[in-house]
Enzyme design. Structure first.
Site, PDB file in Angstrom:
ATOM      1  N   ARG A 105      30.892  32.643  12.467  1.00 29.22           N
ATOM      2  CA  ARG A 105      32.154  31.962  12.758  1.00 29.22           C
ATOM      3  C   ARG A 105      32.598  32.305  14.181  1.00 29.22           C
ATOM      4  O   ARG A 105      32.409  33.433  14.663  1.00 29.22           O
ATOM      5  CB  ARG A 105      33.201  32.432  11.754  1.00 29.22           C
ATOM      6  CG  ARG A 105      34.572  31.744  11.839  1.00 29.22           C
ATOM      7  CD  ARG A 105      34.481  30.312  11.466  1.00 29.22           C
ATOM      8  NE  ARG A 105      35.794  29.763  11.095  1.00 29.22           N
ATOM      9  CZ  ARG A 105      36.122  28.488  11.246  1.00 29.22           C
ATOM     10  NH1 ARG A 105      35.257  27.642  11.783  1.00 29.22           N
ATOM     11  NH2 ARG A 105      37.301  28.043  10.860  1.00 29.22           N
ATOM     12  N   THR A 376      32.195  18.450   9.816  1.00 30.23           N
ATOM     13  CA  THR A 376      31.308  19.592   9.667  1.00 30.23           C
ATOM     14  C   THR A 376      30.001  19.027   9.142  1.00 30.23           C
ATOM     15  O   THR A 376      29.909  17.849   8.832  1.00 30.23           O
ATOM     16  CB  THR A 376      31.956  20.602   8.692  1.00 30.23           C
ATOM     17  OG1 THR A 376      33.213  21.017   9.230  1.00 30.23           O
ATOM     18  CG2 THR A 376      31.116  21.817   8.423  1.00 30.23           C
ATOM     19  N   THR A 394      29.850  23.856  12.234  1.00 25.91           N
ATOM     20  CA  THR A 394      30.793  22.834  12.668  1.00 25.91           C
ATOM     21  C   THR A 394      31.235  23.038  14.109  1.00 25.91           C
ATOM     22  O   THR A 394      31.073  24.114  14.691  1.00 25.91           O
ATOM     23  CB  THR A 394      32.048  22.867  11.752  1.00 25.91           C
ATOM     24  OG1 THR A 394      32.914  21.778  12.069  1.00 25.91           O
ATOM     25  CG2 THR A 394      32.805  24.170  11.904  1.00 25.91           C
ATOM     26  N   ASP A 418      41.900  26.019  13.730  1.00 28.26           N
ATOM     27  CA  ASP A 418      41.859  26.493  12.345  1.00 28.26           C
ATOM     28  C   ASP A 418      42.727  27.723  12.108  1.00 28.26           C
ATOM     29  O   ASP A 418      42.829  28.205  10.985  1.00 28.26           O
ATOM     30  CB  ASP A 418      40.413  26.799  11.935  1.00 28.26           C
ATOM     31  CG  ASP A 418      39.767  25.618  11.213  1.00 28.26           C
ATOM     32  OD1 ASP A 418      40.465  24.608  10.985  1.00 28.26           O
ATOM     33  OD2 ASP A 418      38.571  25.698  10.894  1.00 28.26           O
ATOM     34  N   SER A 447      38.249  29.734   7.357  1.00 27.19           N
ATOM     35  CA  SER A 447      37.362  28.579   7.229  1.00 27.19           C
ATOM     36  C   SER A 447      37.258  28.147   5.772  1.00 27.19           C
ATOM     37  O   SER A 447      37.337  28.966   4.856  1.00 27.19           O
ATOM     38  CB  SER A 447      35.960  28.927   7.749  1.00 27.19           C
ATOM     39  OG  SER A 447      35.058  27.869   7.514  1.00 27.19           O
ATOM     40  N   GLY A 469      36.606  19.671   5.873  1.00 27.39           N
ATOM     41  CA  GLY A 469      37.864  20.383   6.055  1.00 27.39           C
ATOM     42  C   GLY A 469      38.291  21.077   4.777  1.00 27.39           C
ATOM     43  O   GLY A 469      37.485  21.723   4.097  1.00 27.39           O
TER      44      GLY A 469
END
Length: 569
Positions: A105, A376, A394, A418, A447, A469
């Site tokens: 991430r 994504t 993503t 996010d 996430s 999402g």
């Protein structure tokens, strides 16, 4: 003579009726999965699936193939495939080694502060870019599990970028729309526009990406660190300086993917392997734990009671997500959220015949109510030896921040979106301002990505995941339930209509196919007090693989909601 003709219908009318019956039969007929015995790759793009299969055929394992697919998607599916974003990979080695999650991430740059983002309106542009994790994340997986040389898994993507990609109608339309909407991003228009946006792409045109090809060749030849400490890092920093972005050399050099133990849940006789926080696995496991208290199979897949239980489990788990989940390096995430005891308590709170109130839940935790990107991509891989990979990654919104690194030809994410940008502002339309996921330097943003591997007795049963999402976790939940609880074949499990409830907004969203096929279910949900949102055309894109426990055969299914490709050998 057929009965239609004996009943004196004209030949044209009879023929029309016959054709109508054929069309209806085709619409309702279950489709077949792609089957193989040696390996399977399922992704959104045929070119990427083909590269993955070729990697398996020449002796690579599932991780080698997954890395090759990921780099290829950066070329063939620029909406979400990337080298400038991040994601999660779950690996089940299948050889006695323990499963792992690679958390790659993105993280917030050191200069990011809550005050800075509270003052921003746009979630596009240079300030929205988080420090990318994809390349080092893929390298961490390859270093731990890969068999073929790094260069060999990156070069196929470089070749496609240099030779040119033949556009299908979906990508041509997507690029045309992107260029029309992005005049303030000239480098993006230059790279992805036909004649720099002066002409429109059409199916059959070839998109050549020479800058991206050079970037991929550098990654192949010089290794992953070229993006974090080498010439590509310098290009990123120069781009940030020109656009008043936040990322500096130290941010890139410091980025580290995290190799973690997957979150392990159970449902019935299966084990669920998925990413822990900040990924979506805790929400998935919490929902499965709650639903394990109810006789879903006895009610039936499309019974109103089944749907009611599912929606209430979604409401409760997404509420806990907003209250507690974030980067565990910054926030203490309660382990009790995924305990069976806590799930029994939640299950007892569910009124079997009446929808709960999301606003009342907010009041119970003193969350004041004031008046997430979905682009994504997920892919699944299984190899000859039984190693399985579920990977979701993503750029956040479609084409990320819209920032293309000049000289590098690759898009950067807008994952800073996010985080919760408005401290204390949580509203009925879904804006979440709870404290755990506020912006902090070096923090990984929360996430929904939930790449998932399901096993039974230590052997892989299902590999799945989805984009979408906030809908991601609920899509994965329903695919898992369809296979494990309702014994659907994997094609039917993926094709089945989906629903979504995210706590806030307090609305049940469902696919149009559910509305047309299960009208009584929809009416009963409304009667029970569920607020029904407008139906959507599609939810998610769950490219999945099921493994036949008796024969060992792999069944791959590309979700038809978007283009997709399942290839085995």
């Amino acid at each position: 003579m057929c009965r239609l003709c004996r009943n004196k219908l004209s030949a044209p009318v009879a023929l029309a009726m016959i054709l109508w019956f054929v069309v209806c039969a085709q619409m309702t007929a279950a489709r077949e999965a792609v089957k193989s015995r040696h390996g399977m790759v399922v992704s959104v793009c045929p070119e990427a699936s083909a590269v993955g299969r070729a990697t398996l055929q020449r002796g690579g394992n599932a991780v080698d193939a997954a890395v090759a697919v990921a780099f290829c998607l950066a070329v063939t599916f620029p909406e979400a495939g990337n080298i400038g974003g991040g994601g999660f990979m779950v690996v089940h080695p299948g050889d006695g080694r323990e499963p792992v999650t690679i958390d790659y991430r993105e993280v917030a740059p050191a200069a990011a502060t809550p005050e800075l983002f509270a003052a921003l309106d746009s979630r596009l542009g240079h300030k929205a870019v988080g420090v990318p994790g994809t390349v080092r994340g893929l390298a961490a997986a390859h270093q731990r599990f890969g068999r073929v040389p790094w260069k060999d898994v990156v070069w196929p993507a470089a070749r496609i970028a240099g030779d040119g990609l033949t556009l299908d109608v979906q990508l041509a339309d997507s690029l045309n729309r992107l260029v029309r909407q992005s005049p303030e991003f000239p480098e993006l228009c230059r790279v992805y526009g036909k004649d720099e946006g002066r002409s429109a792409w059409a199916a059959g045109d070839r998109l050549s990406q020479p800058d991206l090809a050079r970037t991929l060749r550098r990654i192949a030849d010089e290794g992953p660190d070229v993006l974090y400490r080498g010439s590509l890092a310098d290009l990123i920093v120069r781009e940030m300086e020109q656009g008043e972005g936040l990322i500096v050399n130290d941010d890139l050099a410091a980025y580290t993917p995290l190799v973690k133990t997957p979150l392990r849940g159970t449902f019935r006789d299966c084990e669920i392997l998925c990413p822990p926080a900040p990924g979506g696995g805790m929400v998935l496991v919490e929902m499965l734990n709650v639903l394990e208290n109810f006789d879903l199979r006895g009610q039936g897949r499309w019974a109103p009671q089944t749907a009611h239980w599912m929606i209430e489990a979604m409401r409760l788990a997404y509420f806990d997500r907003a209250c507690y989940l974030a980067d565990p390096a910054f926030v203490a995430v309660p382990e009790a959220l995924v305990s069976k005891q806590y799930a029994r308590q939640l299950a007892q709170q569910i009124d079997p015949g009446r929808a709960a109130s999301s606003a009342a839940l907010a009041a119970s935790r003193q969350i004041a109510l004031s008046p997430e990107g979905e682009q994504t991509t997920h892919f699944s891989v299984v190899d000859r030896a039984g190693m399985a990979v579920a990977n979701t990654y993503t750029l956040e919104q479609s084409f990320g921040s819209r920032v293309v690194v000049r000289g590098g030809g690759f898009l950067l994410n807008n994952e800073m979106g996010d985080f919760n940008w408005r401290p204390g502002r949580t509203d009925r339309e879904g804006t979440i301002g709870t404290e755990p996921n506020l912006v902090e330097p070096g923090k990984r943003m929360l996430s929904s990505q939930t790449p998932t591997i399901v096993t039974r007795d230590g052997r892989v049963v299902l590999v799945t995941g989805s984009p979408g999402g906030r809908t991601i976790i609920n899509t994965v939940l329903q695919v898992v339930l369809n296979v494990i609880e309702f014994d659907m074949d994997v094609a039917s499990a993926v094709d089945a209509p989906r629903i979504h409830h995210p706590w806030l907004p307090d609305r049940v969203v469902f696919e149009r196919s559910l509305q047309s096929g299960q009208a009584e279910l929809i009416r009963e949900l409304a009667r029970r007090g569920h607020v029904l949102g407008d139906p959507v055309a599609s939810q998610g894109d769950a490219h999945s693989i099921w493994v036949d426990g008796e024969t060992g055969e792999y069944h791959g299914v590309a979700d038809q909601r978007r283009k997709g490709s399942a290839l085995g050998y």
